[in-house]
Design an enzyme around this catalytic site. Structure first.
Site, short mmCIF file in Angstrom:
data_model
loop_
_atom_site.label_atom_id
_atom_site.label_comp_id
_atom_site.label_asym_id
_atom_site.label_seq_id
_atom_site.Cartn_x
_atom_site.Cartn_y
_atom_site.Cartn_z
N LYS A 81 56.97 75.31 -1.10
CA LYS A 81 55.94 75.51 -2.13
C LYS A 81 55.88 76.38 -3.26
O LYS A 81 55.09 77.17 -3.68
CB LYS A 81 54.50 75.81 -1.45
CG LYS A 81 54.18 74.93 0.00
CD LYS A 81 54.19 73.34 -0.22
CE LYS A 81 53.45 72.91 -1.09
NZ LYS A 81 53.79 71.26 -1.37
N SER A 82 57.13 76.70 -3.65
CA SER A 82 57.48 77.60 -4.72
C SER A 82 57.96 77.04 -5.79
O SER A 82 58.35 77.62 -6.88
CB SER A 82 58.77 78.58 -4.29
OG SER A 82 59.84 78.00 -3.99
N THR A 84 59.82 73.27 -5.90
CA THR A 84 60.77 72.69 -5.49
C THR A 84 60.41 71.40 -6.34
O THR A 84 61.56 70.87 -6.90
CB THR A 84 60.63 72.08 -4.09
OG1 THR A 84 60.15 73.46 -3.24
CG2 THR A 84 61.86 71.43 -3.45
N HIS A 142 65.66 74.05 2.04
CA HIS A 142 64.72 75.27 2.07
C HIS A 142 65.59 76.57 3.00
O HIS A 142 64.78 77.47 3.46
CB HIS A 142 63.43 75.03 2.85
CG HIS A 142 62.70 74.15 1.89
ND1 HIS A 142 62.12 74.38 0.58
CD2 HIS A 142 61.81 72.99 2.30
CE1 HIS A 142 61.46 73.57 0.32
NE2 HIS A 142 60.99 72.63 1.22
P1 PAP Z 1 57.78 71.67 -1.55
O1 PAP Z 1 58.03 72.98 -1.29
O2 PAP Z 1 56.69 70.85 -0.37
O3 PAP Z 1 58.45 70.57 -2.19
P2 PAP Z 1 56.78 72.61 -3.95
O4 PAP Z 1 56.91 71.64 -5.25
O5 PAP Z 1 57.49 73.59 -3.79
O6 PAP Z 1 56.53 71.85 -2.61
O7 PAP Z 1 55.40 73.32 -4.37
C1 PAP Z 1 54.26 72.59 -4.88
C2 PAP Z 1 53.65 73.62 -5.99
O8 PAP Z 1 54.18 73.35 -7.16
C3 PAP Z 1 52.27 73.20 -6.39
O9 PAP Z 1 51.73 74.56 -6.42
P3 PAP Z 1 50.09 74.88 -6.46
O10 PAP Z 1 49.61 74.47 -5.04
O11 PAP Z 1 50.02 76.13 -6.74
O12 PAP Z 1 49.46 73.90 -7.43
C4 PAP Z 1 52.54 72.26 -7.29
O13 PAP Z 1 51.17 71.98 -8.04
C5 PAP Z 1 53.44 72.86 -8.32
N1 PAP Z 1 54.32 71.91 -9.08
C6 PAP Z 1 54.41 70.80 -8.67
N2 PAP Z 1 54.91 70.31 -9.88
C7 PAP Z 1 55.16 71.20 -10.82
C8 PAP Z 1 55.32 71.01 -12.53
N3 PAP Z 1 55.85 70.18 -12.96
N4 PAP Z 1 55.04 72.34 -13.12
C9 PAP Z 1 54.49 73.36 -12.46
N5 PAP Z 1 54.06 73.59 -10.96
C10 PAP Z 1 54.42 72.40 -10.22
#
Ligand code: PAP
Length: 334
Positions: A81-82, A84, A142
């Site tokens: 959730k950083s 990815t 991760h």
């Molecule tokens: P994962 O580790 O399960 O793959 P990951 O993609 O790291 O998840 O985290 C999702 C976060 O990235 C979400 O943050 P939030 O909960 O604070 O909103 C998501 O909204 C954000 N995110 C996904 N895509 C983008 C993007 N294109 N630009 C900026 N932030 C994004």
């Protein structure tokens, strides 16, 4: 840390379903400390100091046993959730910017389908299929630095690490695993309980600080091998971050591409607004581990500082204090 806990690594079998290996992994996992955490099936196990569900521990061991890196590989590493999904999209678009057919995948597929997690390749039994992929091959993990497969460390391939302010990271984790019904049904934990566990390092992939420090230190010692990025810096200057990323992975933007606005094009193509508005990300889902996740769960707000709407002042100060103590003297700050 001393050599990681691992069953003996005699196996070079590249397919999954190797019963002997699976038995060894299961034997080891059954000895690990465990903690009830998220929705059903997401109990965490402490493997070499880091907390993961059983399936991830199993996959981490298998990938360590079997993955053979190439010097041209690019490994994207994040704390869950950083950012990815965003990092996968940006890197995939950069590497494939001159292959329009491949690039069009980003409009039809979730970025997690474009850049696979190594653990997923193992679970799908596809680890060996990737020998035919063109360079640079892109993979994601991760995994903490010292638990990466030996060949990732020895091959000279490049590692891109992305992390995020622990406060926003926590809020994002909370929503993904405890609120978003698309994960596996709701978990019976309160926000305060999950926060307490996060502060003590018990969270998906935690502790967050040690995870980041492992890559931070390596990026200082070997900047040509490990690039350290922060979500907040990417949000503040996505184009600048993308240029640094492209140089680091050996695909710098040429003057002509700069003049044509290629950087801005990729930034826009991978923006939160565009990706979250795609049909596949609004209504599609992907298989993760042994379950299914709705793609919209990867796109919530994509903001810096959303923690202010969710954490009390005391909670935020407490998390900041822990972060400061953990990172003191390292030069890393949030
Ligand atoms: P994962 O580790 O399960 O793959 P990951 O993609 O790291 O998840 O985290 C999702 C976060 O990235 C979400 O943050 P939030 O909960 O604070 O909103 C998501 O909204 C954000 N995110 C996904 N895509 C983008 C993007 N294109 N630009 C900026 N932030 C994004």
């Amino acid at each position: 840390m001393a050599s990681p806990q691992s069953p003996s690594m005699s196996s070079t079998n590249e397919s999954t379903g190797d019963q002997e290996s699976n038995n060894r992994y299961n034997d080891l996992i059954s000895t690990l400390p465990s903690q009830r955490w998220g929705p059903d099936g997401l109990d965490l196990h402490q493997y070499n100091g880091f907390w993961y569900p059983r399936i991830t521990v199993e996959a981490t061991m298998a990938v360590r046993d079997r993955f053979v890196a190439r010097p041209t590989d690019v490994i994207l590493v994040t704390f869950p959730k950083s950012g990815t999904t965003w990092l996968k999209a940006l890197t995939f678009a950069t590497v494939n910017r001159n292959r329009s057919l491949v690039l069009s995948m980003l409009s039809k597929m979730n970025p997690h389908e474009c850049v696979p997690f190594m653990s997923k390749l193992y679970l799908d039994g596809r680890l060996s299929d990737n020998n035919s992929l063109p360079a640079p091959r892109l993979f994601a993990v991760h995994t903490p630095f010292f638990l990466l497969p030996e060949s990732v460390l020895s091959s000279g391939c490049r590692i891109v690490y992305l992390c995020r302010d622990p406060k926003d990271n926590f809020v994002s984790l909370w929503h993904h695993f405890f609120v978003c019904a698309g994960v596996r049904g709701l978990a019976h934990f309160s926000f305060d309980e999950v926060f307490e566990l996060f502060c003590s390092g018990v969270t998906m992939g935690g502790p967050i600080w040690e995870h980041a420090l492992g890559y931070w230190r390596e990026s200082l010692q070997r900047p040509e091998r490990v690039m350290f990025m922060k979500y907040e810096e990417m949000k503040a200057d996505t184009g600048g971050s993308l240029r640094r990323l492209s140089e680091f992975i050996g695909c710098p933007f040429l003057e002509e591409e700069e003049r044509e606005g290629k950087v801005e094009e990729i930034v826009e193509m991978c923006s939160f607004e565009r990706l979250s508005g795609l049909e596949v990300n609004k209504n599609g889902s992907i298989v993760f581990g042994r379950g299914e996740i709705k793609n919209k769960g990867f796109f919530r707000k994509g903001e810096v500082g959303d923690w202010k709407r969710h954490l009390s002042l005391e909670m935020a100060e407490r998390l900041d204090r822990i972060t400061e103590e953990k990172l003191r003297g390292s030069g890393l700050e949030f």
